[in-house]
Enzyme design. Structure first.
Site, PDB file in Angstrom:
ATOM      1  N   GLU A   1       0.830  -1.212   0.000  1.00  0.00           N
ATOM      2  CA  GLU A   1       0.000   0.000   0.000  1.00  0.00           C
ATOM      3  C   GLU A   1       0.862   1.259   0.000  1.00  0.00           C
ATOM      4  O   GLU A   1       1.734   1.428   0.862  1.00  0.00           O
ATOM      5  CB  GLU A   1      -0.920  -0.008   1.236  1.00  0.00           C
ATOM      6  CG  GLU A   1      -1.885   1.155   1.234  1.00  0.00           C
ATOM      7  CD  GLU A   1      -2.945   1.039   2.335  1.00  0.00           C
ATOM      8  OE1 GLU A   1      -3.384  -0.089   2.639  1.00  0.00           O
ATOM      9  OE2 GLU A   1      -3.329   2.096   2.879  1.00  0.00           O
TER      10      GLU A   1
ATOM     11  N   LYS B   1      -7.288  -0.586  11.380  1.00  0.00           N
ATOM     12  CA  LYS B   1      -6.743  -1.090  10.109  1.00  0.00           C
ATOM     13  C   LYS B   1      -5.470  -0.310   9.772  1.00  0.00           C
ATOM     14  O   LYS B   1      -4.464  -0.861   9.342  1.00  0.00           O
ATOM     15  CB  LYS B   1      -7.807  -0.946   9.006  1.00  0.00           C
ATOM     16  CG  LYS B   1      -7.482  -1.655   7.710  1.00  0.00           C
ATOM     17  CD  LYS B   1      -6.608  -0.851   6.771  1.00  0.00           C
ATOM     18  CE  LYS B   1      -6.343  -1.573   5.471  1.00  0.00           C
ATOM     19  NZ  LYS B   1      -5.477  -0.820   4.569  1.00  0.00           N
TER      20      LYS B   1
ATOM     21  N   ASP C   1       4.104 -13.895  12.235  1.00  0.00           N
ATOM     22  CA  ASP C   1       2.747 -14.248  11.837  1.00  0.00           C
ATOM     23  C   ASP C   1       1.831 -13.028  12.019  1.00  0.00           C
ATOM     24  O   ASP C   1       1.350 -12.749  13.114  1.00  0.00           O
ATOM     25  CB  ASP C   1       2.286 -15.427  12.716  1.00  0.00           C
ATOM     26  CG  ASP C   1       0.892 -15.908  12.394  1.00  0.00           C
ATOM     27  OD1 ASP C   1       0.148 -15.192  11.694  1.00  0.00           O
ATOM     28  OD2 ASP C   1       0.536 -16.997  12.864  1.00  0.00           O
TER      29      ASP C   1
ATOM     30  N   HIS D   1      -1.670   9.574  -1.456  1.00  0.00           N
ATOM     31  CA  HIS D   1      -1.869   8.366  -2.262  1.00  0.00           C
ATOM     32  C   HIS D   1      -1.703   8.686  -3.746  1.00  0.00           C
ATOM     33  O   HIS D   1      -1.049   7.962  -4.479  1.00  0.00           O
ATOM     34  CB  HIS D   1      -3.291   7.817  -2.065  1.00  0.00           C
ATOM     35  CG  HIS D   1      -3.393   6.867  -0.919  1.00  0.00           C
ATOM     36  ND1 HIS D   1      -3.381   5.521  -1.071  1.00  0.00           N
ATOM     37  CD2 HIS D   1      -3.515   7.078   0.404  1.00  0.00           C
ATOM     38  CE1 HIS D   1      -3.476   4.938   0.102  1.00  0.00           C
ATOM     39  NE2 HIS D   1      -3.566   5.865   1.017  1.00  0.00           N
TER      40      HIS D   1
END
Ligand code: MEV
Length: 435
Positions: A98, A276, A292, A388
């Site tokens: 991302e 998130k 993990d 972005h």
């Protein structure tokens, strides 16, 4: 007893022919698997060549890590510098696709340096394993009985967990309780295990599997699940930092960030996205160090769910600066299977240079906090799309053929002409090169 309504959906099994291509797939050589896949899914030569492209993880090694391997899959491997954690400098390895995540983390880390960087705390590498026992006559009474027999049960657990001693680990505690689920009452027996610098899942699961028959004997019940919990409430890390109001853009910016955080505290829908963003950073470090990341996610989200709050907190201090803290369960290791198997994970560990679970967890929590601060700052001011789009535009320009010297000018041209797409990039290149 379990009750469920019969399903009204009609299900039909497909003919066995559709399965024949996959018969014994797992036993085949990687090249044979590729050929089967090419046949079934219509892959061409270029597709197969891509699967065979050698990267840093050799195909033969990948084939020993998971099942049905057909190739390896690459992601950008980045580094976020400027992290000052407990007085030590880190360039943090991050693996993520991302845009903006790495830049955001390093920016926030850079701004935190003015006030001394991040300070962390760790409760110790204590994991918890669970054994579910069904069919006990009286689950509550069985829990009380096991509690009375605690020392004897613990002695058994220490015996089956003797292998921990090699690296200084140990079984630490035992607790028993009863619960009622849709299939009836159950007894839950939990063991805490100090796994030192490992993530510890395999060790804990081994001990649970070895303890299960012994507990069946003691209780007369039937052991079902024997597995660690990813909600490792005895492996909690926290990281704190302070950002000067000036570095954040002034008093109004501090208030805006506090309001953005308050939104996550007040509303579970916002909280999901807030977390998130935190996980964007923490997962990227987990991936880069061979840890993990699903376990990290499970722990963080469950912890947030039981708290009903954000795992970060912020306050304005007496000087008007912003203090932030993140607290979460974090089971990550610096030693263990995947770190050895995957050369990139070993390299990630080397770049980070953390010598223990505690050190790694502290840096990861710092990255989570930095990420959150950067997200809240961007969201409460210019929004995140601008950043972005800048990266997106660079990517488009590169795909259109811009060389590194041309990239910035192509991006500038595209945004000035409001043509941030493949055609715009081509037009920009043609114009720049014609000059
Ligand atoms: C995007 O991947 C992450 C953010 O949505 C996080 C947030 O909203 O806090 C920017």
């Amino acid at each position: 007893m379990a009750t469920s309504k019969p399903s009204k959906e009609k299900r039909t099994a497909p003919s066995d022919d559709s399965l024949s291509a996959w018969s014994g797939f797992y036993k085949k050589h990687v090249f044979e698997r590729q050929q089967i896949l090419a046949r079934v899914r219509g892959l061409d030569e270029d597709d197969v060549a891509l699967l065979n492209k050698e990267g840093p993880l050799p195909l033969s090694t990948a084939d020993t890590i998971t099942e049905n391997v057909i190739g390896t899959f690459a992601l950008p491997f980045s580094v976020a510098p400027y992290f000052l954690v407990n007085g030590k400098e880190y360039a943090v390895p991050m693996v993520i696709e991302e845009p903006s995540v790495v830049a955001a983390a390093s920016n926030a880390a850079k701004m935190a340096r003015e006030k001394g960087g991040f300070i962390t705390k760790y409760s110790g590498s204590i994991m918890t394993g669970q054994i579910q026992i069904m069919k006990v006559a009286d689950a509550k009474a069985a829990a009380s009985k096991l509690t009375l027999e605690r020392e004897a049960v613990l002695a058994e657990a220490r015996e089956v967990g003797k292998f921990l001693e090699v690296f200084g680990g140990s079984v630490q505690g035992m607790a028993a309780r009863s619960a009622i689920g849709p299939t009836g009452p159950m007894l839950i027996v939990e063991f805490t295990v100090d796994v030192k610098d490992a993530m510890g899942a395999n060790m804990v699961n081994t001990i649970m599997e070895r303890m299960a028959p012994l507990l069946e004997k003691r209780t007369g019940g039937k052991a079902r699940l024997r597995i660690l919990t990813n909600l490792s409430m005895n492996r909690i890390v926290s990281a704190s930092a302070c950002w000067s109001a000036q570095s954040l853009g002034g008093e109004e910016a501090v208030d805006a960030i506090l309001d953005a955080w308050a939104f996550a505290m007040a509303d579970p829908f916002r909280r999901a996205t807030h977390h998130k963003g935190i996980m964007n950073g923490m997962d990227a470090v987990a991936l880069a160090t061979g840890n993990d990341w699903r376990a990290v996610e499970a722990g963080a989200h469950s912890y947030a769910a039981i708290k009903g709050a954000s795992i970060t907190t912020y306050r304005k201090n007496a000087d008007g600066d912003l203090e932030g803290t993140i607290t979460l369960p974090l089971a990550v290791g610096t030693v263990g299977g995947s770190m050895k198997a995957n050369p990139c994970a070993a390299l990630g560990q080397k770049i980070l240079g953390a010598k223990s679970s505690e050190e790694l967890a502290g840096v990861m929590a710092s990255v989570g906090l930095a990420q959150n601060l950067a997200d809240l700052k961007a969201l409460s001011t210019e929004g995140i799309q601008a950043g972005h789009m800048r990266l997106h535009a660079r990517h488009i320009a590169a795909v259109a053929g811009a060389n590194p010297q041309e990239l910035d000018r192509v991006v500038e041209w595209m945004s000035a002409n409001k043509k941030v797409d493949a055609n715009g990039a081509k037009e920009a290149l043609a114009e720049l090169r014609s000059k």
